[in-house]
Design an enzyme around this catalytic site. Sequence first.
Site, PDB file in Angstrom:
ATOM      1  N   GLU A 112       0.653  -1.214  -0.043  1.00  0.00           N
ATOM      2  CA  GLU A 112      -0.270   0.193   0.249  1.00  0.00           C
ATOM      3  C   GLU A 112       0.651   1.094   0.327  1.00  0.00           C
ATOM      4  OE1 GLU A 112      -2.820  -0.228   2.743  1.00  0.00           O
ATOM      5  OE2 GLU A 112      -4.481  -2.467   1.972  1.00  0.00           O
ATOM      6  N   HIS A 227      -8.768  10.629   2.370  1.00  0.00           N
ATOM      7  CA  HIS A 227      -8.571   9.082   1.397  1.00  0.00           C
ATOM      8  C   HIS A 227      -8.677   9.935   0.163  1.00  0.00           C
ATOM      9  CE1 HIS A 227      -8.813   5.258  -0.117  1.00  0.00           C
ATOM     10  NE2 HIS A 227      -7.708   4.707   1.385  1.00  0.00           N
ATOM     11  N   ARG A 273      -1.194   9.604   1.371  1.00  0.00           N
ATOM     12  CA  ARG A 273      -2.234   9.887   1.012  1.00  0.00           C
ATOM     13  C   ARG A 273      -3.049  11.343   0.750  1.00  0.00           C
ATOM     14  NH1 ARG A 273      -5.361   5.784   5.250  1.00  0.00           N
ATOM     15  NH2 ARG A 273      -4.909   3.587   3.620  1.00  0.00           N
ATOM     16  N   HIS A 330     -11.403  10.322   6.292  1.00  0.00           N
ATOM     17  CA  HIS A 330     -10.741   9.138   6.744  1.00  0.00           C
ATOM     18  C   HIS A 330     -11.003   9.056   7.417  1.00  0.00           C
ATOM     19  CE1 HIS A 330     -10.119   4.904   5.166  1.00  0.00           C
ATOM     20  NE2 HIS A 330      -8.874   5.694   5.247  1.00  0.00           N
ATOM     21  N   ARG A 365      -1.189   9.379   8.757  1.00  0.00           N
ATOM     22  CA  ARG A 365      -1.338   8.170   9.346  1.00  0.00           C
ATOM     23  C   ARG A 365      -0.370   7.114   8.197  1.00  0.00           C
ATOM     24  NH1 ARG A 365      -4.780   3.765   8.256  1.00  0.00           N
ATOM     25  NH2 ARG A 365      -6.287   4.903   7.424  1.00  0.00           N
TER      26      ARG A 365
END
Length: 528
Positions: A112, A227, A273, A330, A365
């Site tokens: 990811e 997100h 992100r 998100h 995060r």
Amino acid sequence: MTNTDVIIVGSGIAALQLARQLQEHLNVIIITKNKVKDSNSYLAQGGVAAPIGKFDKVELHAKDTMTAGCNHQSEEAVKNVIRDGKRIIEYLINDGAPFDRKSNGDLALGMEGAHSMARILHSGGDQTGKYIIEYLLDALTEKVRFVEKELVYELIKNERGHCCGVKTMKGDGSIHRYSAPHVVLSTGGAGSIYSLSSNAPTVTGDGMALAFLAGAALSDMEFIQFHPTLLSLGSTSGGLVSEAVRGEGALLINGSGERIMEGVHPLLELAPRHIVAEKINRERIEGKAVYLDITPVKDFETKFPSITKLCENHHISLSQGKIPVTPGCHFTMGGVLTDEEGKTTIHGLYAIGEVACTGMHGANRLASNSLLEGLVFGERLANHLVTFKRKTSPFTGAYNVQESKGNIGEITFDPTELKERMMRDVGIIRNEQSLTRHLNWLNAQSLSFHTGLDRLSENEIQTYLMWVVSMLITQSALLRTESRGGHIRSDYPGENNSEWFKKSILLINDNHQLRVVRDEQHQIEIYA
């Protein structure tokens, strides 16, 4: 009043991990305002990150976490969480937790964004949260009692200022009280105070507001992760399209078929992100649609069954190989300030999971670190509470409770308007003008920071708590005059390390007034 040993507010992964670890030692009540499975944890499509691969290391995972978080964290704290997380995941694997495996029996580790290694464990393809929550629920015994459809709207304190229980309200307006020497907030983040969100609709920051109103310190509330890829339905969103889709090779393209991440970041679609979300947002502001090109992903429907179903439910044909996407709220990096065990600045009050600010996530995060954090802090807090029990006498419930007082004012606005204003003025890109505009609107509601909510309806309480959290996020975003991680300001476009590096904004309700403390290393007393 119902007495017990531990009250847990919320029913996500951190709450259930805590309950599982406590059930042989203490009586536990889990209170949730909806159903047990109505949580962000249950909705989690992505997996759980852990350095269990052959060539992976705790130090590599920690480095990726620090980089994604813009080094706003404590490196030691991050390493310790990942080290504990690795051990817990290895235990769960040996215990038979339902993680996906390859045809040869090896664990299927995915990639990811912003990870340097394939270290993401999944369950059911893109149904990791559902599988793990059901696995934890199956492990609970009758010593854990569930109370559903009761909204916790106030933390009860005694004459010494210790938290000793909660007040709840049912849909019929009836008020109930529960008492315990240990009250744990595990209510999740605040994503659904934005109009575009991947969060469960019930996740509106209740725990953050409750802790603040009770006098606990909150930190880093300006850091909100958006997100990059929610399913776009024009002006609304239909749900999350996991980052794992990009990890499997999907590309971000515009309506002309051009890859939009080329020249933006070396990691392209797998950049952190906030970078991907900002780029997609910029494209959409310019009137360009953005799509995930899934044609490079083999066996998409098999690998991502819930996303396939999501698209089918909204009449998005996957035969064309394109999924329309938009950024949306998100994850909340900030929250109730805690130490490494989940203790807050109020005796008897604890916070774990997304509601807490533990120092793990920093300014942004790292993907799939949230489930890991929930598992770690659920176990850590359980160890603390079991040890605490051995050192103290049994709880009798004999507290002199301090009744709440004060008038918050009248609720006259629609929560939908607050969500839309948050998305517009305190969203992906902020500036002084937009933040001041929203702050002025919040102040115009003539509400105050009191806990006297008994006279309100359940819906009015929910709206009020959303107002409190909106105020905290907006105030913090206005004060941090730089861009860092999930906090992006167009009027301060770069990081200001000379003024803001390793500095956090703490928010405290001091005699019904917002007090702000700028703190370098979270040097504020945490209570046992």
